[in-house]
Design a protein around this motif. Sequence first.
Motif, PDB file in Angstrom:
ATOM      1  N   GLU A   1     -32.156 -32.872   6.577  1.00 42.28           N
ATOM      2  CA  GLU A   1     -30.812 -32.625   6.058  1.00 42.28           C
ATOM      3  C   GLU A   1     -29.866 -33.789   6.373  1.00 42.28           C
ATOM      4  OE1 GLU A   1     -30.031 -29.995   4.170  1.00 42.28           O
ATOM      5  OE2 GLU A   1     -32.039 -29.174   4.381  1.00 42.28           O
ATOM      6  N   SER A   2     -28.676 -33.731   5.806  1.00 38.84           N
ATOM      7  CA  SER A   2     -27.656 -34.752   6.060  1.00 38.84           C
ATOM      8  C   SER A   2     -27.215 -34.682   7.524  1.00 38.84           C
ATOM      9  CB  SER A   2     -26.446 -34.531   5.151  1.00 38.84           C
ATOM     10  OG  SER A   2     -25.759 -33.348   5.540  1.00 38.84           O
ATOM     11  N   GLU A   3     -26.563 -35.735   7.978  1.00 45.31           N
ATOM     12  CA  GLU A   3     -26.097 -35.773   9.365  1.00 45.31           C
ATOM     13  C   GLU A   3     -25.114 -34.637   9.651  1.00 45.31           C
ATOM     14  OE1 GLU A   3     -27.210 -37.519  11.996  1.00 45.31           O
ATOM     15  OE2 GLU A   3     -28.714 -38.199  10.565  1.00 45.31           O
ATOM     16  N   GLU A   4     -24.264 -34.331   8.689  1.00 41.21           N
ATOM     17  CA  GLU A   4     -23.284 -33.255   8.868  1.00 41.21           C
ATOM     18  C   GLU A   4     -23.997 -31.918   9.075  1.00 41.21           C
ATOM     19  OE1 GLU A   4     -19.663 -31.007   6.483  1.00 41.21           O
ATOM     20  OE2 GLU A   4     -20.551 -32.803   5.606  1.00 41.21           O
ATOM     21  N   ILE A   5     -24.984 -31.643   8.244  1.00 38.45           N
ATOM     22  CA  ILE A   5     -25.744 -30.399   8.343  1.00 38.45           C
ATOM     23  C   ILE A   5     -26.527 -30.380   9.654  1.00 38.45           C
ATOM     24  CG2 ILE A   5     -27.580 -29.006   7.308  1.00 38.45           C
ATOM     25  CD1 ILE A   5     -25.030 -28.931   5.674  1.00 38.45           C
ATOM     26  N   LYS A   6     -27.158 -31.492   9.989  1.00 39.80           N
ATOM     27  CA  LYS A   6     -27.915 -31.572  11.250  1.00 39.80           C
ATOM     28  C   LYS A   6     -27.021 -31.243  12.437  1.00 39.80           C
ATOM     29  CE  LYS A   6     -31.060 -35.289  10.105  1.00 39.80           C
ATOM     30  NZ  LYS A   6     -31.529 -36.603  10.505  1.00 39.80           N
ATOM     31  N   THR A   7     -25.799 -31.783  12.426  1.00 42.95           N
ATOM     32  CA  THR A   7     -24.870 -31.543  13.526  1.00 42.95           C
ATOM     33  C   THR A   7     -24.477 -30.074  13.597  1.00 42.95           C
ATOM     34  OG1 THR A   7     -24.003 -33.789  13.367  1.00 42.95           O
ATOM     35  CG2 THR A   7     -22.628 -32.173  14.495  1.00 42.95           C
ATOM     36  N   LYS A   8     -24.151 -29.487  12.459  1.00 44.69           N
ATOM     37  CA  LYS A   8     -23.797 -28.057  12.425  1.00 44.69           C
ATOM     38  C   LYS A   8     -24.945 -27.210  12.961  1.00 44.69           C
ATOM     39  CE  LYS A   8     -20.605 -27.797   8.511  1.00 44.69           C
ATOM     40  NZ  LYS A   8     -20.417 -27.268   7.158  1.00 44.69           N
ATOM     41  N   ILE A   9     -26.145 -27.501  12.474  1.00 42.32           N
ATOM     42  CA  ILE A   9     -27.311 -26.721  12.877  1.00 42.32           C
ATOM     43  C   ILE A   9     -27.615 -26.937  14.352  1.00 42.32           C
ATOM     44  CG2 ILE A   9     -29.810 -26.488  12.570  1.00 42.32           C
ATOM     45  CD1 ILE A   9     -29.285 -26.932   9.553  1.00 42.32           C
ATOM     46  N   SER A  10     -27.537 -28.179  14.785  1.00 41.62           N
ATOM     47  CA  SER A  10     -27.813 -28.495  16.186  1.00 41.62           C
ATOM     48  C   SER A  10     -26.848 -27.755  17.109  1.00 41.62           C
ATOM     49  CB  SER A  10     -27.710 -29.996  16.411  1.00 41.62           C
ATOM     50  OG  SER A  10     -27.923 -30.306  17.770  1.00 41.62           O
ATOM     51  N   ASP A  11     -25.561 -27.784  16.756  1.00 49.27           N
ATOM     52  CA  ASP A  11     -24.563 -27.086  17.575  1.00 49.27           C
ATOM     53  C   ASP A  11     -24.852 -25.590  17.623  1.00 49.27           C
ATOM     54  OD1 ASP A  11     -23.298 -29.506  17.951  1.00 49.27           O
ATOM     55  OD2 ASP A  11     -21.668 -29.101  16.527  1.00 49.27           O
ATOM     56  N   ARG A  12     -25.159 -25.032  16.472  1.00 52.76           N
ATOM     57  CA  ARG A  12     -25.420 -23.584  16.395  1.00 52.76           C
ATOM     58  C   ARG A  12     -26.702 -23.221  17.141  1.00 52.76           C
ATOM     59  NH1 ARG A  12     -23.625 -19.324  17.340  1.00 52.76           N
ATOM     60  NH2 ARG A  12     -23.901 -17.575  15.955  1.00 52.76           N
ATOM     61  N   LEU A  13     -27.727 -24.058  17.036  1.00 54.05           N
ATOM     62  CA  LEU A  13     -28.977 -23.782  17.752  1.00 54.05           C
ATOM     63  C   LEU A  13     -28.779 -23.870  19.262  1.00 54.05           C
ATOM     64  CD1 LEU A  13     -31.686 -25.497  15.519  1.00 54.05           C
ATOM     65  CD2 LEU A  13     -31.265 -23.046  15.801  1.00 54.05           C
ATOM     66  N   GLU A  14     -27.926 -24.773  19.712  1.00 56.05           N
ATOM     67  CA  GLU A  14     -27.635 -24.849  21.149  1.00 56.05           C
ATOM     68  C   GLU A  14     -26.970 -23.555  21.627  1.00 56.05           C
ATOM     69  OE1 GLU A  14     -28.739 -27.045  23.382  1.00 56.05           O
ATOM     70  OE2 GLU A  14     -29.810 -27.885  21.679  1.00 56.05           O
ATOM     71  N   GLU A  15     -26.066 -23.028  20.815  1.00 51.50           N
ATOM     72  CA  GLU A  15     -25.442 -21.746  21.140  1.00 51.50           C
ATOM     73  C   GLU A  15     -26.493 -20.638  21.187  1.00 51.50           C
ATOM     74  OE1 GLU A  15     -22.237 -20.877  18.418  1.00 51.50           O
ATOM     75  OE2 GLU A  15     -21.423 -22.899  18.639  1.00 51.50           O
ATOM     76  N   LEU A  16     -27.400 -20.658  20.211  1.00 42.08           N
ATOM     77  CA  LEU A  16     -28.460 -19.642  20.171  1.00 42.08           C
ATOM     78  C   LEU A  16     -29.373 -19.749  21.398  1.00 42.08           C
ATOM     79  CD1 LEU A  16     -29.489 -19.662  16.421  1.00 42.08           C
ATOM     80  CD2 LEU A  16     -28.399 -17.802  17.670  1.00 42.08           C
ATOM     81  N   LYS A  17     -29.680 -20.961  21.801  1.00 40.59           N
ATOM     82  CA  LYS A  17     -30.513 -21.148  22.991  1.00 40.59           C
ATOM     83  C   LYS A  17     -29.820 -20.597  24.226  1.00 40.59           C
ATOM     84  CE  LYS A  17     -32.889 -25.275  21.322  1.00 40.59           C
ATOM     85  NZ  LYS A  17     -33.041 -26.733  21.510  1.00 40.59           N
ATOM     86  N   ALA A  18     -28.509 -20.805  24.324  1.00 38.25           N
ATOM     87  CA  ALA A  18     -27.758 -20.278  25.466  1.00 38.25           C
ATOM     88  C   ALA A  18     -27.771 -18.753  25.463  1.00 38.25           C
ATOM     89  CB  ALA A  18     -26.322 -20.803  25.438  1.00 38.25           C
TER      90      ALA A  18
END
Length: 96
Positions: free
Chosen positions: A32-49
């Motif tokens: 995905e685009s960098e913007e999408i990657k960042t959104k997903i990465s941030d959300r996945l970090e929240e999910l991991k927590a």
Amino acid sequence: MATREQYIDKLEKQLREWNQQIDTLQEKAQGESEEIKTKISDRLEELKARRSELNEKLDRIKDSGEETFEKIKEDAEVLWKDVKEGFSEVRSILKG
């Protein structure tokens, strides 16, 4: 109503499934685009927590008696719902 042991089994199974889903979603995000990657990465970090919090609740449930189990279960159910909603959000971002 699930017994304590049934609930533990159900939660352990769900946590394993979520671990696999996180890996899969991270792989999908790579294309995905960098913007999408960042959104997903941030959300996945929240999910991991949240998943880690749920794992801690699982450990407390394993060590608890029936009375304490019911209270911890209530807290775990709230976390469970948050994690499920988070996965739905990440999937919708990927489909977006």
